[in-house]
Design an enzyme around this catalytic site. Structure first.
Site, PDB file in Angstrom:
ATOM      1  CG  ASP A 175      -6.205  -1.707  -1.321  1.00  0.00           C
ATOM      2  OD1 ASP A 175      -6.333  -2.946  -1.298  1.00  0.00           O
ATOM      3  OD2 ASP A 175      -5.407  -1.005  -0.676  1.00  0.00           O
TER       4      ASP A 175
ATOM      5  CG  ASP B 143      -1.827  -0.981   1.124  1.00  0.00           C
ATOM      6  OD1 ASP B 143      -2.346  -1.302   0.169  1.00  0.00           O
ATOM      7  OD2 ASP B 143      -2.510  -1.265   2.301  1.00  0.00           O
TER       8      ASP B 143
END
EC number: 3.4.23.36
Length: 165
Positions: free
Chosen positions: A145, A126
């Protein structure tokens, strides 16, 4: 307004999934390795609105269930693959209109992108971090995501091409 029937609904799902998967993986390689975020951990882009902040997520959203070990990693991989299979079967059996099929592709491509991260790195890479209006967001996310979220939302909005009796 009637929607034109899609001749090959699964082709649209898989094309969308492939596009998201490739974009997700390319952005991760560029940001983590080429730009060196894996070592730098933080790169300001448009502070505070957009920053690159390295976060290895071995759990689910917001790091929930993280740090639980290797068995959790494989359970999360299995769950993601199960969701991919479920959505693919659903789209094949009861294909919605164009936007529902694209939504399914977004969800599938994003899920597979994060699965690859878990297999290759042991955690999901991330790196996108957004803050605004005096609120400092400590969390990071990635293209996969975003695709999963938008895809799931789209499947709620465009669930089926069939009308209720």
């Amino acid at each position: 307004m009637t929607q034109k029937p899609i001749t090959r609904p699964m082709a649209l799902v898989w094309k969308t999934a492939l596009a998201i998967f490739v974009i997700d993986q390319i952005t991760k390689v560029l940001v983590v390795h080429v730009m060196g975020l894996g070592n730098k951990l933080f790169i300001p882009v448009l502070p505070p609105l957009l920053n690159l902040r390295m976060a290895w997520n071995d759990g689910i959203n917001f790091g929930l269930f993280g740090g639980e070990g290797d068995s959790t990693r494989w359970i999360l991989i299995a769950v993601a693959l199960g969701i991919v299979l479920f959505v693919a079967v659903w789209m094949r059996r009861d294909p919605p209109g164009k936007w529902g099929l694209i939504s399914a592709g977004l969800l599938i491509g994003g899920a597979l992108g994060n699965v690859i991260d878990r297999i290759v790195y042991g955690a999901v890479a991330d790196f996108l971090n957004m803050s605004c209006c005096g609120i400092n967001n400590p969390f990071a996310f990635n293209v996969a995501d975003i695709a999963i979220f938008v895809g799931a939302f789209g499947l709620v909005l465009f669930p089926s091409g069939k009308k209720a009796p």
